[in-house]
Design a protein around this motif. Sequence first.
Motif, PDB file in Angstrom:
ATOM      1  N   ASN A  55      32.969 -28.205   4.008  1.00  0.00           N
ATOM      2  CA  ASN A  55      32.699 -27.865   5.240  1.00  0.00           C
ATOM      3  C   ASN A  55      32.247 -26.631   5.882  1.00  0.00           C
ATOM      4  O   ASN A  55      32.103 -25.654   4.949  1.00  0.00           O
ATOM      5  CB  ASN A  55      33.585 -28.727   6.315  1.00  0.00           C
ATOM      6  N   SER A  96      35.181 -38.633   4.544  1.00  0.00           N
ATOM      7  CA  SER A  96      34.442 -37.776   3.679  1.00  0.00           C
ATOM      8  C   SER A  96      33.034 -38.191   3.324  1.00  0.00           C
ATOM      9  O   SER A  96      32.666 -39.476   3.780  1.00  0.00           O
ATOM     10  CB  SER A  96      35.153 -37.610   2.202  1.00  0.00           C
ATOM     11  N   ASP A  97      32.268 -37.378   3.194  1.00  0.00           N
ATOM     12  CA  ASP A  97      30.615 -37.746   2.715  1.00  0.00           C
ATOM     13  C   ASP A  97      30.128 -38.421   3.773  1.00  0.00           C
ATOM     14  O   ASP A  97      29.436 -39.445   3.562  1.00  0.00           O
ATOM     15  CB  ASP A  97      30.845 -38.470   1.480  1.00  0.00           C
ATOM     16  N   ASN A  98      30.037 -37.594   5.191  1.00  0.00           N
ATOM     17  CA  ASN A  98      29.222 -38.288   5.962  1.00  0.00           C
ATOM     18  C   ASN A  98      28.268 -37.033   6.637  1.00  0.00           C
ATOM     19  O   ASN A  98      28.172 -35.999   5.840  1.00  0.00           O
ATOM     20  CB  ASN A  98      30.010 -38.692   7.233  1.00  0.00           C
ATOM     21  N   HIS A  99      27.825 -37.048   7.774  1.00  0.00           N
ATOM     22  CA  HIS A  99      27.020 -35.748   8.622  1.00  0.00           C
ATOM     23  C   HIS A  99      27.888 -35.394   9.642  1.00  0.00           C
ATOM     24  O   HIS A  99      27.114 -35.057  10.801  1.00  0.00           O
ATOM     25  CB  HIS A  99      25.599 -36.248   8.749  1.00  0.00           C
ATOM     26  N   LEU A 100      28.869 -35.348   9.795  1.00  0.00           N
ATOM     27  CA  LEU A 100      29.848 -35.216  11.008  1.00  0.00           C
ATOM     28  C   LEU A 100      29.711 -33.683  11.333  1.00  0.00           C
ATOM     29  O   LEU A 100      29.770 -32.964  10.457  1.00  0.00           O
ATOM     30  CB  LEU A 100      31.512 -35.755  10.879  1.00  0.00           C
ATOM     31  N   THR A 101      29.767 -33.743  12.735  1.00  0.00           N
ATOM     32  CA  THR A 101      29.958 -31.897  13.009  1.00  0.00           C
ATOM     33  C   THR A 101      31.110 -31.830  14.112  1.00  0.00           C
ATOM     34  O   THR A 101      31.803 -32.548  14.306  1.00  0.00           O
ATOM     35  CB  THR A 101      28.435 -31.509  13.784  1.00  0.00           C
ATOM     36  N   SER A 154      27.279 -39.485  12.119  1.00  0.00           N
ATOM     37  CA  SER A 154      26.681 -38.192  12.522  1.00  0.00           C
ATOM     38  C   SER A 154      27.507 -37.953  13.744  1.00  0.00           C
ATOM     39  O   SER A 154      28.445 -38.838  14.375  1.00  0.00           O
ATOM     40  CB  SER A 154      25.214 -37.876  12.617  1.00  0.00           C
ATOM     41  N   ASN A 186      31.182 -32.674   4.991  1.00  0.00           N
ATOM     42  CA  ASN A 186      30.460 -32.929   6.369  1.00  0.00           C
ATOM     43  C   ASN A 186      29.940 -31.541   6.610  1.00  0.00           C
ATOM     44  O   ASN A 186      29.887 -30.516   5.969  1.00  0.00           O
ATOM     45  CB  ASN A 186      31.714 -33.587   7.154  1.00  0.00           C
ATOM     46  N   ASN A 187      29.648 -31.409   8.155  1.00  0.00           N
ATOM     47  CA  ASN A 187      29.270 -30.182   8.560  1.00  0.00           C
ATOM     48  C   ASN A 187      30.226 -29.711   9.629  1.00  0.00           C
ATOM     49  O   ASN A 187      30.055 -29.237  10.629  1.00  0.00           O
ATOM     50  CB  ASN A 187      27.881 -30.215   9.024  1.00  0.00           C
TER      51      ASN A 187
END
Length: 511
Positions: free
Chosen positions: A433, A383-388, A367, A409-410
């Motif tokens: 995204n 890919s496929d994380n919760h990064l912002t 994240s 992600n975001n």
Amino acid sequence: MKALEIDWLMGGIESRQRIVWANSSQIGNLSKLNYLDLAYNNLSGTIPSELCFTKSLSFFSLGFNSISGSIPREIGRLSAVSIILFMSNNLTGSIPTEISNLSKLNYLDLNRNNFLGSIPLVIGRLSSLSYLNLFQNNLTGTMPVSIGGLRNLSTLDLSSNHLTGHIPTEIFNLDLISLNLGDNKFNGSLPKEVGMLESLTELKLRNNSLYGHIPSHIGNLSRLTFLDLAHNVFSGNIPPEIGNHLTGPIPASIGNLSDLVYLYFYGNYLSGSIPNEIGLLKSLSTLQLLENNLTGVIPSSIGNMTNLLSLLLDDNAISGPLPQTIGMLKSLNLLSLADNSISGSIPVSIGNLTSLSGLFLGGNSLSGHITQTYSNFTDFQLSDNHLTGPLPENLCLGGVLTRLAVINNNLTGPMPSSLRDCKSLIRVRLEGNQFTGNISDAFGIYPNLVYIGLSNNRFYGELSPKWGQCPNLTSLRISNNNITGKISLELGLRTCNSVAGSRSLFESSNR
């Protein structure tokens, strides 16, 4: 005709156009010839038997030519020969049994040919042999037990053949430095006698059908620097004496292998956490523990492995945050931790890894923002994380990025300007995204681009005719954005050309 007296005869790269077998029968008259080197030429045809009549010959090299046919049986007459180098030709047939007459033979290299049949049993008579290399031929049958009688042998390479049966225990009586039996069809267990090879620095047994437990006696190999047991059928727990392979946890005693350079244990059933003692392996350049069942956190001691070039821990169940000490691995060029349960933010210290070219962190629970400096990457896959937050502005500043994947992600914000001018791109995945920006301005012309996915974002504007100028593009996916206007003529022509070539280019579902 009086016998000619010549001490040595060489033919190297500089004479590539003029070395031929013509009048080879005359070479047999060179009664005092002791050094014959015809390597690295364009020689073809077969080995004339007359070459084996020079009884004073001690060095005989025909390597790296295009010589075919079999080794003449007359080779057994070379009673003085100590070195035979016939590697990288097109030699075929069986290895003649007459070779056993060469009592002074010290070095025999027949690698990269097409020899057939079994290794002759009489090879065990070569009492002076210290180096035997039969790599990459078509040899079949079992390994002769008689090889165990070659008391002076230090290097044995029988890899990349079709050898079967058990590994004879007799070879473990030798004082070997390097043993390579990989890429064959050996079966049975690895004998406990392997621990007797106390001088061994390289042990390569990959791609066989060996099974059973790894013997704890392998822990006696204190000089070992390269161990490769991949792609076998081993089972059982890891012997604590070696900190090694298969099922069970990695023991702390693995730190005793202080000279180890390569450690490949991927594709097994290792469990438990990575021990702190892994950081004692300061000579290690490659650590591959991917495709196991490892849990726990990556120990901070990993930062002590300053010679590490590649670190692969993919497809495990590793959790917790990435240690800041990972930024101490200044030589690292590949970091692959995908498909775990790693959480927290990407450490700022990763920006210190100026040699890093491949970063694979997809399929975790990371994240926060991507705040580090990345400009020399060829592969950037998160890919496929919760990064912002936005993508780093300098992501393609080095002009070498080929693969970018940050799916699901975001991430937000416009595209970095360095990406617009990144001519090296081959595959781009930005789907799922909240990226924004005018799609006409955000992307450029990419001569190498094959695939780009922009679906499920917030791009707006009209489709640029520049997409039609990407000559290798096969997939353009931009569905579920806010794209308006008409499809440009250039893109229409590109689509028609792709359809004619049976390639699917265009996917668009916008408002």
